[in-house]
Design a protein around this motif. Sequence first.
Motif, PDB file in Angstrom:
ATOM      1  N   GLY A   1     -13.887  -6.004   5.260  1.00  0.00           N
ATOM      2  CA  GLY A   1     -12.837  -6.108   6.442  1.00  0.00           C
ATOM      3  C   GLY A   1     -11.648  -6.742   6.118  1.00  0.00           C
ATOM      4  O   GLY A   1     -10.454  -6.290   6.516  1.00  0.00           O
ATOM      5  N   ILE A   2     -11.757  -7.722   5.300  1.00  0.00           N
ATOM      6  CA  ILE A   2     -10.311  -8.415   4.802  1.00  0.00           C
ATOM      7  C   ILE A   2      -9.378  -7.372   4.209  1.00  0.00           C
ATOM      8  O   ILE A   2      -8.250  -7.161   4.406  1.00  0.00           O
ATOM      9  N   ILE A   3     -10.056  -6.369   3.114  1.00  0.00           N
ATOM     10  CA  ILE A   3      -9.217  -5.470   2.431  1.00  0.00           C
ATOM     11  C   ILE A   3      -8.804  -4.478   3.498  1.00  0.00           C
ATOM     12  O   ILE A   3      -7.615  -4.192   3.643  1.00  0.00           O
ATOM     13  N   THR A   4      -9.514  -4.165   4.389  1.00  0.00           N
ATOM     14  CA  THR A   4      -9.070  -3.015   5.540  1.00  0.00           C
ATOM     15  C   THR A   4      -8.004  -3.497   6.385  1.00  0.00           C
ATOM     16  O   THR A   4      -7.008  -2.957   6.586  1.00  0.00           O
ATOM     17  N   SER A   5      -8.117  -5.004   6.728  1.00  0.00           N
ATOM     18  CA  SER A   5      -7.073  -5.502   7.469  1.00  0.00           C
ATOM     19  C   SER A   5      -5.795  -5.514   6.616  1.00  0.00           C
ATOM     20  O   SER A   5      -4.660  -5.459   7.210  1.00  0.00           O
ATOM     21  N   ILE A   6      -5.798  -5.486   5.502  1.00  0.00           N
ATOM     22  CA  ILE A   6      -4.462  -5.780   4.593  1.00  0.00           C
ATOM     23  C   ILE A   6      -3.946  -4.334   4.274  1.00  0.00           C
ATOM     24  O   ILE A   6      -2.713  -4.221   4.388  1.00  0.00           O
ATOM     25  N   ILE A   7      -4.786  -3.279   4.158  1.00  0.00           N
ATOM     26  CA  ILE A   7      -4.264  -1.979   3.860  1.00  0.00           C
ATOM     27  C   ILE A   7      -4.665  -1.123   4.757  1.00  0.00           C
ATOM     28  O   ILE A   7      -4.358   0.236   4.580  1.00  0.00           O
ATOM     29  N   GLY A   8      -5.018  -1.360   6.093  1.00  0.00           N
ATOM     30  CA  GLY A   8      -5.089  -0.216   7.010  1.00  0.00           C
ATOM     31  C   GLY A   8      -4.054   0.168   7.874  1.00  0.00           C
ATOM     32  O   GLY A   8      -4.285   1.017   8.829  1.00  0.00           O
TER      33      GLY A   8
ATOM     34  N   GLY B   1      -6.814   3.960   6.546  1.00  0.00           N
ATOM     35  CA  GLY B   1      -6.957   3.059   7.427  1.00  0.00           C
ATOM     36  C   GLY B   1      -8.061   3.334   8.215  1.00  0.00           C
ATOM     37  O   GLY B   1      -9.127   2.673   8.445  1.00  0.00           O
ATOM     38  N   MET B   2      -8.045   4.792   8.743  1.00  0.00           N
ATOM     39  CA  MET B   2      -9.193   4.946   9.617  1.00  0.00           C
ATOM     40  C   MET B   2     -10.613   5.245   9.081  1.00  0.00           C
ATOM     41  O   MET B   2     -11.686   4.549   9.418  1.00  0.00           O
ATOM     42  N   VAL B   3     -10.487   5.681   7.675  1.00  0.00           N
ATOM     43  CA  VAL B   3     -11.650   5.620   6.975  1.00  0.00           C
ATOM     44  C   VAL B   3     -12.133   4.248   6.637  1.00  0.00           C
ATOM     45  O   VAL B   3     -13.490   4.071   6.699  1.00  0.00           O
TER      46      VAL B   3
END
Length: 97
Positions: A63-70, A76-78
């Motif tokens: 989730g942290i990684i997703t928030s950074i590169i989302g 981001g969607m995936v």
Amino acid sequence: MAISQVMQLITGIFEGLLGIPLFGGIYIMGSGYTPLFVMLVLHIITLLLASRDRRWIAGSVLGIITSIIGFIPLVGMVLHWLTSIVLIISVFQPKRY
């Protein structure tokens, strides 16, 4: 249910909502990418709680990684989908010992 599990479930649901095609992107961009920052903070809190309760932390780290590169449209969607799935699965996993 421990507070860390509740937070994993909440962040998992929110990630799932942000991953809805078109709606999630419009919401994130229309809000000036603020939802990504809010989710980053929630994932950090969830990570700390899950670590304290000896629960799975993979969903929070993802989730942290997703928030950074989302902010990258399709990536981001995936990532929101994957993070949502991992977080919801982690709610039902036993404690780590």
